[in-house]
Design an enzyme around this catalytic site. Structure first.
Site, PDB file in Angstrom:
ATOM      1  N   ALA B  10     -39.503 -10.200 -23.319  1.00 54.78           N
ATOM      2  CA  ALA B  10     -40.345 -11.122 -24.094  1.00 54.78           C
ATOM      3  C   ALA B  10     -40.680 -12.307 -23.204  1.00 54.78           C
ATOM      4  O   ALA B  10     -39.783 -12.998 -22.718  1.00 54.78           O
ATOM      5  CB  ALA B  10     -39.604 -11.580 -25.340  1.00 54.78           C
ATOM      6  N   LEU B  12     -44.152 -12.995 -20.518  1.00 50.24           N
ATOM      7  CA  LEU B  12     -44.646 -12.385 -19.282  1.00 50.24           C
ATOM      8  C   LEU B  12     -45.330 -13.425 -18.395  1.00 50.24           C
ATOM      9  O   LEU B  12     -46.425 -13.215 -17.884  1.00 50.24           O
ATOM     10  CB  LEU B  12     -45.597 -11.217 -19.590  1.00 50.24           C
ATOM     11  CG  LEU B  12     -44.926  -9.969 -20.163  1.00 50.24           C
ATOM     12  CD1 LEU B  12     -45.984  -8.942 -20.602  1.00 50.24           C
ATOM     13  CD2 LEU B  12     -43.999  -9.330 -19.130  1.00 50.24           C
ATOM     14  N   VAL B  15     -42.056 -15.401 -14.170  1.00 55.70           N
ATOM     15  CA  VAL B  15     -40.779 -14.694 -14.022  1.00 55.70           C
ATOM     16  C   VAL B  15     -40.831 -13.328 -14.692  1.00 55.70           C
ATOM     17  O   VAL B  15     -40.403 -12.323 -14.110  1.00 55.70           O
ATOM     18  CB  VAL B  15     -39.618 -15.548 -14.596  1.00 55.70           C
ATOM     19  CG1 VAL B  15     -38.297 -14.793 -14.492  1.00 55.70           C
ATOM     20  CG2 VAL B  15     -39.515 -16.882 -13.865  1.00 55.70           C
ATOM     21  N   GLY B  16     -41.380 -13.269 -15.901  1.00 50.31           N
ATOM     22  CA  GLY B  16     -41.447 -11.992 -16.626  1.00 50.31           C
ATOM     23  C   GLY B  16     -42.202 -10.929 -15.838  1.00 50.31           C
ATOM     24  O   GLY B  16     -41.745  -9.781 -15.722  1.00 50.31           O
ATOM     25  N   ASP B 203     -33.531 -31.568 -16.854  1.00 51.53           N
ATOM     26  CA  ASP B 203     -33.409 -30.169 -16.445  1.00 51.53           C
ATOM     27  C   ASP B 203     -32.076 -29.946 -15.724  1.00 51.53           C
ATOM     28  O   ASP B 203     -31.360 -28.980 -15.996  1.00 51.53           O
ATOM     29  CB  ASP B 203     -34.601 -29.819 -15.531  1.00 51.53           C
ATOM     30  CG  ASP B 203     -34.477 -28.441 -14.920  1.00 51.53           C
ATOM     31  OD1 ASP B 203     -34.661 -27.455 -15.668  1.00 51.53           O
ATOM     32  OD2 ASP B 203     -34.204 -28.342 -13.714  1.00 51.53           O
ATOM     33  N   LYS B 207     -28.635 -27.458 -16.785  1.00 50.44           N
ATOM     34  CA  LYS B 207     -27.965 -26.516 -15.883  1.00 50.44           C
ATOM     35  C   LYS B 207     -26.510 -26.927 -15.673  1.00 50.44           C
ATOM     36  O   LYS B 207     -25.617 -26.086 -15.632  1.00 50.44           O
ATOM     37  CB  LYS B 207     -28.726 -26.459 -14.559  1.00 50.44           C
ATOM     38  CG  LYS B 207     -30.137 -25.865 -14.728  1.00 50.44           C
ATOM     39  CD  LYS B 207     -31.003 -26.138 -13.509  1.00 50.44           C
ATOM     40  CE  LYS B 207     -32.389 -25.552 -13.652  1.00 50.44           C
ATOM     41  NZ  LYS B 207     -33.322 -26.066 -12.615  1.00 50.44           N
ATOM     42  N   GLY B 304     -39.061 -20.119  -8.777  1.00 51.24           N
ATOM     43  CA  GLY B 304     -39.991 -19.138  -8.230  1.00 51.24           C
ATOM     44  C   GLY B 304     -39.800 -17.811  -8.935  1.00 51.24           C
ATOM     45  O   GLY B 304     -38.676 -17.444  -9.288  1.00 51.24           O
TER      46      GLY B 304
END
Lengths: 432, 432
Positions: B10, B12, B15-16, B203, B207, B304
């Site tokens: 789910a 795209l 990354v997808g 961000d 993480k 990336g």
């Protein structure tokens, strides 16, 4: 799976004792992580009575490691004896034949018999894990086998021997000779009395053979490695490297080529600002170039009891959790025969240092021989040679990418021309 | 286990689409590694018709990602929609409730609901994997959860946001202002039009919350993080850092203390020769201090499409092999409540830059206030302030280890003394 996993350790040297201590210190955490209680149930060592700063009270003592490996009182066998043959091999084969998972740090044995042992593990549905065999505490085996499962690796290279890296670092930092730094390393216990195995590059080669198999899905091929040690690296080379923007490291490099895989161990010029150039002293580092992740570098302790024990215990925990990975990432039947790319086919830049006779036309002759072989030069440095007779000059060349065989041909011709006084020093350059 | 594993993706985006490409490109290798054929069986995206440079021919299209998550036609669900709530959360919960393993890169969702989702995964005996959520292609989740299973972690810290590291690197290398470098980062697509999430440290905090839980076995506690962004870092700070032997990085740091765990995100002075200081541009890096392995550093691409897809595919491969790790390394019932060590209790060195009035006794006043709070100084630099009115001087102090609350008290008093013209710049120093 039973709630308890009984571990047997053969070999109670620095690493073995550290594993025993770590299993006890982390007992609760390991149970929480794996769902099983991990108990040291058996040990084997040459001297039962030696003091080891580890509580071995839960463990039965075995004089014979093979008997420990076969004993129904253990569920997992840890081999920390060392050596590619003899008792180490015998007890690992015995444990696997009994269907017992094996954890080992034995790079020499894996380099020599890795494929055979992986097949034996496979036949007996037993795990064979060896994180500790390469780069000590750095989880490079797991990273190549699992972390980069979706990648096609192009190159893997690293500083895999702390002794060599210590000596090269000290030479640069303290401006000392190779011999002086080797003596210091021996005094500090970083180098053996007979240091050949480390400084000759053989230890690095064993580790590289394991990395190559994991990275490229090839059968382990330690005999297909070109090996040069650091014995011939001089302070003059180290200083010239620094001046030209490089640092010298002993690297193990495995690289995919058009025809196969190139495996080589040699002193290498790396860019002074590269990640690997920053790795000083006894640390190890491994860099992986792969298609999806691009570039990944891991830096950490390559040796030492606790760091190596960390890797051994991680393997034990994985096995306790029931993780099943093929030892080299693929079923042995799918490991491809490694097609060796010979060193003379190597392509790359070169550092070449020559002592040339200080006569008219000597440099012209050298330059002409290089040009004849279509070797183009990135840098040229010529200067009076330190402490040498006045009739010699040091000529240092950095070439653009070329082929090893062309460099060798050019140097042979320059030798025959009689313009240099001793064998040229040749150090390959590794690009990031 | 069935021979085929059917994957649904789910989302795209970059990354997808990269995951879809990688699954196809590595299909054969993944089958060899995992023993199963991994097939892209379903996808969901906002726009079905968009060109994505990925072959989706084997996949059924779902308008609704929740329907994809619930579909009996898939065995594993990959969530790459993003956002902590809405469709991302709904479809992950649906997949887990259906007992389907989930792979996600969604750090915001994990930071907000990690414990809840891990418990849901546990109840339904489904895997929840998120290697891609922290530091892109760097296998840091696997390293903390499995590779260091035998260690007790003392500290984990890292450069976790490529945008910030790019800006700080450019400021130093090109001697440009924060604003200029931010604009450039936006032009190159490294920063969003609204960059607050990255440059404000949020961000990084998401993480860090995940790393803390993995490193210390604590329940995820993103709200217990002290956060400062890089907006106030000036070129004057960067140059002063360089002069004093440091480099400024935005770090996320989680550290065990006597009372609990300190979690903080802020611009940080790191030693210029440390491994982490060498990490420039959009790269990420994570260093772990642990009792057995001592220190381990991983450096690689933090973002990336391909690098992140590498992490997603590694998770898929682990699940295909049947690897079962608790999402945060321990069963959720064993994850301890995190006891927050507040920032004012932080102990460490400090860089303090002040614009002092150039009047007699100003510096003496500053020094006295520091001394009153028992703050000892390692370095003092005083100089005319660039481009400022002639009646001001820059005073830069590097303190030895002290407490945050003492520094704050001293600075409040100095403020009240009226000897400085604007708020002092304070940057914490992180020792290797």
């Amino acid at each position: 799976m039973s709630e308890i996993m009984r571990v047997g350790i053969a070999g109670l040297g620095t690493v073995g004792a550290a594993v025993a201590r770590l299993l006890r210190r982390q007992a609760e955490a390991l149970t929480a992580r794996t769902g099983r209680r991990i108990v040291l149930a058996g040990v084997s060592a040459r001297d039962a009575a030696k003091e080891r700063r580890a509580d071995l009270s839960s463990a039965e003592f075995f004089q014979d490691p093979v008997k420990l490996a076969a004993s129904p009182s253990i569920d997992l066998f840890v081999e920390l004896i060392g050596g590619s043959e003899g008792p180490a091999r015998a007890c690992v084969e015995t444990a696997l034949a009994h269907g017992k998972p094996v954890v080992t740090a034995n790079k020499a044995m894996l380099a020599a018999h890795g494929l055979h042992l992986a097949a034996l593990a496979e036949e007996n549905h037993a795990a064979l894990a060896f994180e500790a065999s390469v780069a000590g505490g750095i989880p490079i085996v797991k990273t190549l086998r699992e972390g980069l499962a979706g990648n096609s690796v192009e190159r893997v290279y690293g500083i895999l021997n702390g002794t060599c890296n210590y000596i090269l670092s000290r030479m640069e930092q303290e401006q000392l000779s190779f011999e002086e730094c080797l003596k210091e390393a021996q005094r500090l216990g970083y180098a053996e009395a007979d240091p050949t195995f480390d400084i000759g590059g053989f230890d690095t080669a064993h580790k590289l053979a394991i990395l190559t198999s994991l990275a490229f899905g090839t059968r382990i091929a330690a005999s297909a490695i070109d090996i040069e040690g650091i014995e011939r690296v001089t302070l003059a080379d180290i200083d010239a490297a620094a001046e030209l923007g490089y640092r010298i490291k002993l690297l193990g490099v495995a690289q995919r080529t058009a025809e196969g895989v190139e495996q080589r161990v040699h002193p290498t010029m790396v860019g002074k600002n590269s990640a690997i150039a920053q790795v000083m002293g006894v640390l190890n580092a491994v860099t992986i170039d792969a298609d999806a992740v691009h570039e990944l570098t891991l830096v950490g302790p390559g040796a030492g009891g606790d760091a190596t024990a960390s890797a051994v215990v991680a393997d034990i925990a994985d096995i306790a959790k029931g993780v099943r990975s093929a030892p080299f990432g693929l079923p042995t039947a799918k490991l491809a025969e490694l097609t060796r790319t010979p060193m003379r086919r190597h392509e790359g830049g070169y550092y070449i240092r020559m002592s040339a006779r200080d006569v008219a036309g000597a440099f012209a002759k050298i330059a002409t021989r290089m040009a004849e072989r279509r070797i183009s030069l990135e840098s040229i440095v010529q200067r009076g040679k330190r402490g040498a007779p006045g009739d010699c000059v040091d000529v240092i060349l950095i070439t653009h990418a070329t082929s090893e065989h062309l460099v060798r041909e050019a140097l042979d011709l320059i030798d025959q021309d009689g313009v240099i006084v001793s064998r040229a020093q040749v150090i390959r350059i590794e690009r990031e």
